[in-house]
Design an enzyme around this catalytic site. Structure first.
Site, PDB file in Angstrom:
ATOM      1  N   HIS A  91      -8.302 -11.926 -35.025  1.00 19.59           N
ATOM      2  CA  HIS A  91      -9.495 -11.570 -34.253  1.00 19.59           C
ATOM      3  C   HIS A  91      -9.907 -12.769 -33.406  1.00 19.59           C
ATOM      4  CE1 HIS A  91     -13.342  -9.581 -33.409  1.00 19.59           C
ATOM      5  NE2 HIS A  91     -13.861 -10.787 -33.485  1.00 19.59           N
ATOM      6  N   ASP A 170     -21.745  -0.860 -38.704  1.00 19.51           N
ATOM      7  CA  ASP A 170     -21.636  -1.872 -37.641  1.00 19.51           C
ATOM      8  C   ASP A 170     -21.995  -1.279 -36.281  1.00 19.51           C
ATOM      9  OD1 ASP A 170     -20.882  -4.565 -36.690  1.00 19.51           O
ATOM     10  OD2 ASP A 170     -19.327  -3.469 -35.619  1.00 19.51           O
ATOM     11  N   ARG A 177     -28.543  -4.996 -32.319  1.00 18.11           N
ATOM     12  CA  ARG A 177     -28.556  -6.458 -32.119  1.00 18.11           C
ATOM     13  C   ARG A 177     -28.585  -6.791 -30.631  1.00 18.11           C
ATOM     14  NH1 ARG A 177     -23.357  -8.274 -34.834  1.00 18.11           N
ATOM     15  NH2 ARG A 177     -23.812 -10.277 -33.864  1.00 18.11           N
ATOM     16  N   SER A 192     -20.289  -8.499 -39.232  1.00 19.52           N
ATOM     17  CA  SER A 192     -19.799  -7.536 -38.250  1.00 19.52           C
ATOM     18  C   SER A 192     -18.275  -7.659 -38.088  1.00 19.52           C
ATOM     19  CB  SER A 192     -20.498  -7.784 -36.910  1.00 19.52           C
ATOM     20  OG  SER A 192     -19.882  -7.065 -35.883  1.00 19.52           O
ATOM     21  N   LYS A 196     -15.139  -5.001 -40.398  1.00 17.37           N
ATOM     22  CA  LYS A 196     -14.103  -4.193 -39.735  1.00 17.37           C
ATOM     23  C   LYS A 196     -12.714  -4.595 -40.231  1.00 17.37           C
ATOM     24  CE  LYS A 196     -16.454  -5.097 -36.013  1.00 17.37           C
ATOM     25  NZ  LYS A 196     -17.069  -5.263 -34.700  1.00 17.37           N
TER      26      LYS A 196
HETATM   27  N1  IUR Z   1     -17.452  -9.218 -32.294  1.00 11.76           N
HETATM   28  C1  IUR Z   1     -17.814  -8.434 -33.335  1.00 11.76           C
HETATM   29  O1  IUR Z   1     -17.043  -7.617 -33.805  1.00 11.76           O
HETATM   30  N2  IUR Z   1     -19.045  -8.588 -33.841  1.00 11.76           N
HETATM   31  C2  IUR Z   1     -19.936  -9.488 -33.369  1.00 11.76           C
HETATM   32  O2  IUR Z   1     -21.011  -9.591 -33.879  1.00 11.76           O
HETATM   33  C3  IUR Z   1     -19.523 -10.298 -32.279  1.00 11.76           C
HETATM   34  C4  IUR Z   1     -18.294 -10.131 -31.746  1.00 11.76           C
HETATM   35  I1  IUR Z   1     -20.830 -11.651 -31.463  1.00 11.76           I
END
Ligand code: IUR
Length: 457
Positions: A91, A170, A177, A192, A196
């Site tokens: 990621h 999320d 947010r 967050s 995932k």
């Molecule tokens: N990418 C995500 O998946 N969540 C987040 O809170 C952010 C970037 I900033």
């Protein structure tokens, strides 16, 4: 008996507890996340809770509980038992010109990994991996968990969008947010991202945490706490988690814009392409191969990834992934085996290519990614609202690299766009993106500035 979720008295008390800086228990966090998904927590209450977390923070135990509850709020992917040690993903916190995932997923699959990569779309100045792939005619990012499993069986990797079934908590929290000024909260970002990845049910994860003028954090030291939080919480979730801190002042590689980035990915998959792109792909991939036990060390793992790029095995898997995700075999073959000109015929080219010339002699001290990304965005490469269409052919090619000498009137950037003429403000912003100095030429510094490896078991 647990208090009823509808109990209006229960939620304000929990919000108050966090507002006053107290620690929330795991069971309390569970009630809150269930309230978010079930609709019993009102929008105003969720906003207040997010702000309380943003201002008061959460310790690692709370962040871990929040991540677990968010991951459990939807479907968790299941895989054949035999895949388990080699299920990996990566990621990135988002950068300009960042096409690493497109080359890394097939390179990892070529090294024996299974890569169920769930990616995002671009919003704001950074491009999304899904948007880049969708610049390839026929590419379908919507794949059910069953289809993902089939593609992983046949090909070894897939790159797909997040389905509605995965981590619904999320979706709610992230959109709120955005409108409550609580995006930049360490525990909320950590939960967050990791919820995932936990729902993907992977064994190993590497995070590319960017810092610099085009990243969420401006400096290496300001980005380090996020990297540490992700490694700590990820490891406690049972995922072997590592983080790389990489510089994001200038665009990654030489091309920015969706279809131009696909072209550059293909260069990388042919063993070529820009050195900084290859550096990130091999470093991140090397970490993962070591973490999942496929290599003796991260360095040895980097060597395996480099070999997969050089010997064509990663390219063959990329071609197979394109076909498995809806691209016609003739199109996939043309992209992966033909000349660049033939690739342009497949992907299309913007109407206008305009070159910018150096205003004076000098050494390229830097090329600022943020103004370039903003101009491309204004020319149609990005979106300001979810779901807005974008033009995949709009982009920029950097014709110079950091550290090289440049002569007056030498072209340094080629802009691909469809506008009748470039606005004066956009032209000025692009000219200001080129930083020249009187220094002697120098070798560009590495992108990767630090590595946080998972704690020993
Ligand atoms: N990418 C995500 O998946 N969540 C987040 O809170 C952010 C970037 I900033």
């Amino acid at each position: 008996m647990e208090p009823a979720e509808e109990d209006a008295g229960g939620f304000p008390r929990l919000i108050q507890k966090k507002r006053d800086g107290e620690q929330l228990q795991a069971a309390e966090i569970r009630r809150l996340v269930r309230g978010v998904c079930g609709g019993s927590l009102q929008q105003g209450q969720i906003g207040a809770l997010l702000m309380a977390v943003r201002l008061r923070g959460m310790d690692t135990g709370e962040t871990l509980a929040l991540t677990r509850e968010m991951a459990a709020s939807g479907r968790v992917l299941a895989w054949p038992r035999g895949w388990q040690p080699r299920l990996v993903d990566k990621h990135s916190t988002g950068g300009v010109g960042d096409k690493v995932s497109l080359a890394l997923a097939p390179a990892l699959a070529a090294c024996g990994c299974k890569v169920p990569m769930i990616s995002g779309r671009g919003l704001g100045h950074t491009g999304g991996t899904l948007d880049k792939l969708e610049s390839i005619p026929g590419f379908n990012v919507s794949q059910s968990p069953e289809q993902m499993r089939q593609i992983l069986e046949q090909v070894g990797c897939c790159i797909v969008g997040q389905s509605d079934e995965l981590v619904p908590a999320d979706k709610v929290l992230y959109s709120l947010r955005d409108v409550t000024a609580t995006v930049d909260s360490l525990p909320l970002i950590t939960a967050s991202i990791l919820s995932k990845k936990a729902a993907e049910n992977i064994s190993a994860l590497v995070l590319d945490v960017k810092f610099g003028s085009a990243a969420l954090y401006p400096t290496l030291e300001s980005a380090r706490p996020l990297a540490q939080s992700l490694v700590s919480v990820g490891s406690q979730l049972g995922i072997k988690t590592a983080a790389v801190l990489s510089e994001m002042d200038g665009p990654l590689g030489q091309r920015v814009g969706h279809s131009l980035e696909v072209l550059e990915t293909l260069e990388c998959l042919h063993g070529g392409g820009p050195a900084d792109l290859r550096e990130l792909v091999t470093t991140l991939g090397g970490c993962l191969l070591w973490q999942c036990g496929a290599a003796e060390s991260a360095e040895a793992g980097s060597g395996c990834i480099a070999a997969a790029l050089d010997d064509g095995s990663a390219l063959r898997i990329f071609q197979a992934m394109l076909q498995a995700q809806g691209v016609a075999p003739s199109v996939a073959q043309a992209l992966c085996t033909a000349t660049e000109e033939q690739r342009y015929q497949v992907l299309g080219r913007a109407r206008t290519q305009e070159e910018l010339l150096a205003p004076q002699d000098g050494t390229v001290q830097g090329i600022l990614a943020l103004p370039i990304a903003r101009v491309l965005h204004s020319l149609g490469a990005g979106r300001t609202r979810q779901g807005q269409p974008l033009n995949p052919r709009v982009g920029a090619e950097l014709l110079v690299t950091v550290g090289q000498r440049l002569r007056k009137d030498q072209p340094w950037l080629r802009l691909h766009h469809e506008a009748p003429a470039l606005e004066a403000g956009a032209g000025r912003a692009l000219r200001d993106a080129l930083l020249l100095s009187d220094e002697p030429p120098f070798a560009p510094p590495p992108r990767v500035r630090d590595l946080l490896l998972p704690p020993p078991p």
